[in-house]
Design an enzyme around this catalytic site. Structure first.
Site, mmCIF file in Angstrom:
data_model
loop_
_atom_site.group_PDB
_atom_site.id
_atom_site.type_symbol
_atom_site.label_atom_id
_atom_site.label_comp_id
_atom_site.label_asym_id
_atom_site.label_seq_id
_atom_site.Cartn_x
_atom_site.Cartn_y
_atom_site.Cartn_z
ATOM 1 N N ASN A 384 0.820 -1.204 0.000
ATOM 2 C CA ASN A 384 0.000 0.000 0.000
ATOM 3 C C ASN A 384 0.857 1.260 0.000
ATOM 4 O O ASN A 384 1.031 1.905 -1.038
ATOM 5 C CB ASN A 384 -0.938 -0.033 1.211
ATOM 6 C CG ASN A 384 -1.957 1.091 1.175
ATOM 7 O OD1 ASN A 384 -1.819 2.048 0.431
ATOM 8 N ND2 ASN A 384 -2.986 0.983 1.978
ATOM 9 N N ASP A 385 1.452 1.576 1.147
ATOM 10 C CA ASP A 385 2.184 2.838 1.269
ATOM 11 C C ASP A 385 3.318 2.972 0.246
ATOM 12 O O ASP A 385 3.581 4.070 -0.235
ATOM 13 C CB ASP A 385 2.742 2.980 2.685
ATOM 14 C CG ASP A 385 1.621 3.120 3.721
ATOM 15 O OD1 ASP A 385 0.515 3.532 3.327
ATOM 16 O OD2 ASP A 385 1.862 2.810 4.898
ATOM 17 N N VAL A 386 3.955 1.876 -0.124
ATOM 18 C CA VAL A 386 5.093 1.947 -1.051
ATOM 19 C C VAL A 386 4.643 2.192 -2.495
ATOM 20 O O VAL A 386 5.475 2.327 -3.386
ATOM 21 C CB VAL A 386 5.976 0.676 -1.002
ATOM 22 C CG1 VAL A 386 6.593 0.512 0.370
ATOM 23 C CG2 VAL A 386 5.214 -0.554 -1.416
#
Lengths: 458, 97
Positions: A384-386
């Site tokens: 997600n965040d990456v």
């Protein structure tokens, strides 16, 4: 005899260096590890040759036997998905051993001069912090305690106070003000243990790659300091080697998050927050398994982006089968690995290696990023965040500045995700609202199994 | 500063430099095995634990030494075995075909 033992220790150091040198390529790495193990065996044989009169021989032998049995059983049984916590646990054991050695030596022999006292106190402090810190990291990764930061008001002040009190106690110990017995040394160790718990509790799960690397470096330094204490060169060399390795990994991991180490340690990043990040307009398109199967089957280039969600769902075998099916259809399949994907450095590589995905299909971020623009489908599984484009474009985002995988440049994006819950950083991901993006909701393993079936019918 | 301590400081500083040189060339694909192999290497404190075990005479000292030996053995054995297991799984396209 002493010279021979010193030379054997030198041989051990050479084997360690050669072993690490062979870790530069996956083809030679296994023999490198075996070489290092051989070096260790030489050092242990030399030590036993030099010291074979033990007052409590039976107890010591029992302790070694127990360590051997428990250590090898745990190492052979652990699932690859549980590797981060296993590494954290073994790391803590080393730190704890170094602290016990220094504390035991202090009580038995007393501080040997200023340098000896500093070496002993440093070993106990750093070794104990590494021990209890690693245990907390283990508990968090094992999810026996919650992975999100555990914070309370005044936490940093308490940590600072603990550190200062412990340092003061160390000075008093060295000056001989607290006497020689085991109690003052025990209290000094206890404070250090509390400090380790206190420092790791507020650090969240996604920051674990940094914490594990840092704890690794700390145990290395504790081992080196115990070498100064016992005037043993092989301990100094091996400890310095590990200290350097842990430091490099820590630097690389915090660079991959674009956050300074102090922010990772003291920022309590990843608390559930209500505000933060601007809301993004758009609609989420949800896809069916059949849509995705057709899209993949007629693609020419596919890049799979794995994340921690893949490890949680234990879906690595299904991913490998998907790769095989697509390769049979002459689709080019590659994997994009973000440096901090997962919970320890290189976590995704190990997970995919377990499922027999060849390592030359795995690409580092810098290499694969220019390729997304020529890619038909980017398949994001549990990351997600990456992949969050806000890291590039929104200065208000907590992720701003973090290097990300340029998933949004692919012609189509498919995201396998359990729900619309935000990722670890607690930030919405505008990628999901991109008109090119289709979401396939559900457990990654279940979704992939259905996808494999649907692919057969395309 | 005694000459022994001076030599030890030399060894430490040079080993740090060698370590940085060796480790910075390890590719990220091998970061987990690197970490778990270095993890096993710091199990060298087992040497220190055994040295302590040979020098203590009191029951308390023996228990502390036994604890250190247990933890360090766990570290050494677990570290090397886990690393070997991980590296045994790494395959290139050529070898898997």
């Amino acid at each position: 005899m002493n010279t021979v033992i010193q030379l054997l220790y030198l041989l051990t150091a050479v084997f360690f260096m050669l072993g690490v040198m062979r870790l530069r390529s996956p083809a030679t790495a296994r023999s490198g590890n075996q070489l290092a193990a051989l070096g260790m065996a030489i050092a242990l044989a030399a030590t036993l040759w030099a010291n074979h009169r033990f007052a409590g021989g039976a107890l010591i032998a029992l302790a070694a036997l127990l360590g051997l049995v428990v250590g090898s059983a745990a190492a052979l049984k652990v699932r690859m998905t549980a590797m981060p916590q296993m590494v954290a646990l073994f790391n803590g054991m080393g730190g704890g051993a170094a602290a016990l050695v220094a504390a035991g030596d202090w009580v038995a022999r007393g501080p040997g001069g200023a340098a000896g006292a500093i070496a002993a106190l440093f070993t106990v402090l750093v070794g104990s912090v590494s021990f209890s810190g690693s245990l907390i990291a283990f508990l968090k990764l094992q999810e026996w305690i919650q992975g999100r930061p555990i914070v309370y008001p005044g936490q940093k002040a308490v940590s600072l106070l603990l550190l200062l009190v412990d340092l003061a106690a160390g000075v008093a110990l060295a000056a001989g003000n607290l006497g020689q017995g085991p109690t003052p040394m025990g209290l000094y160790s206890l404070l250090a243990l509390l400090l380790g718990i206190q420092v790791v509790l507020p650090i969240g799960g996604a920051d674990m790659p940094v914490v594990i690397s840092l704890l690794n470096a700390m145990t290395g330094l504790a081992a080196a300091a115990s070498g100064f204490l016992l005037q043993n060169q092989v301990l100094i060399i091996a400890g310095a080697l590990v200290g350097a390795s842990g430091t490099i990994l820590t630097q690389q991991m915090s660079r991959a998050m674009n956050r300074p180490l102090s922010n990772i340690l003291f920022g309590a990043f990843g608390q559930l927050r209500t505000e933060g990040g601007q809301a993004v307009e758009g609609t989420v398109q949800s896809a069916t398994v059949e849509d995705v199967a057709t899209l993949l089957a007629y693609a020419r280039r596919v890049i799979i982006v794995p994340g921690y969600g893949l490890a949680v769902a234990r879906a690595q075998q299904e991913v490998r089968q998907l790769m095989d099916k697509l390769l049979q259809r002459n689709v080019d399949v590659r994997f994009a690995i973000h440096p901090v994907a997962g919970r320890m450095p290189g976590h995704m590589n190990v997970l995919l290696a377990e499922a027999d995905v060849p390592y030359d299909r795995l690409y580092e971020m810098e290499v694969i990023n220019p390729e997304f623009a020529q890619t038909d489908v980017a398949l994001v599984i549990g990351a997600n965040d990456v992949t969050n484009p806000a890291a590039r474009t929104q200065p208000s985002s907590p992720l701003y500045g973090m290097p990300i995988l340029n998933v949004d440049q692919a012609a189509h994006i498919v995201v396998l995700k359990r729900s619309m819950n935000p990722g670890f950083a607690g930030v919405d991901n505008p990628l999901y609202l991109n008109p090119k993006t289709q979401m396939l909701f559900g457990d990654a393993k279940a979704s992939l199994t259905q996808l494999l079936k649907a692919l057969d019918e395309v | 500063m005694g000459s022994g301590l001076l030599v030890e400081t030399y060894v430490f500083v040079l080993a740090v430099f060698v370590g940085f040189q060796l480790i910075s060339k390890v590719p990220s694909v091998l970061h987990t095995p690197l970490m778990s192999a270095t993890n096993a290497i710091h199990g060298i404190v087992l040497v220190a634990a055994l040295t302590l075990a040979a020098s203590v005479r009191t029951p308390g000292g023996i228990w502390v030494a036994a604890g250190a030996v247990f933890l360090a053995t766990l570290n050494v054995v677990g570290g090397f075995v886990v690393t070997d297991r991980i590296l045994g799984m790494f395959r290139s396209t050529k070898r898997s075909e």
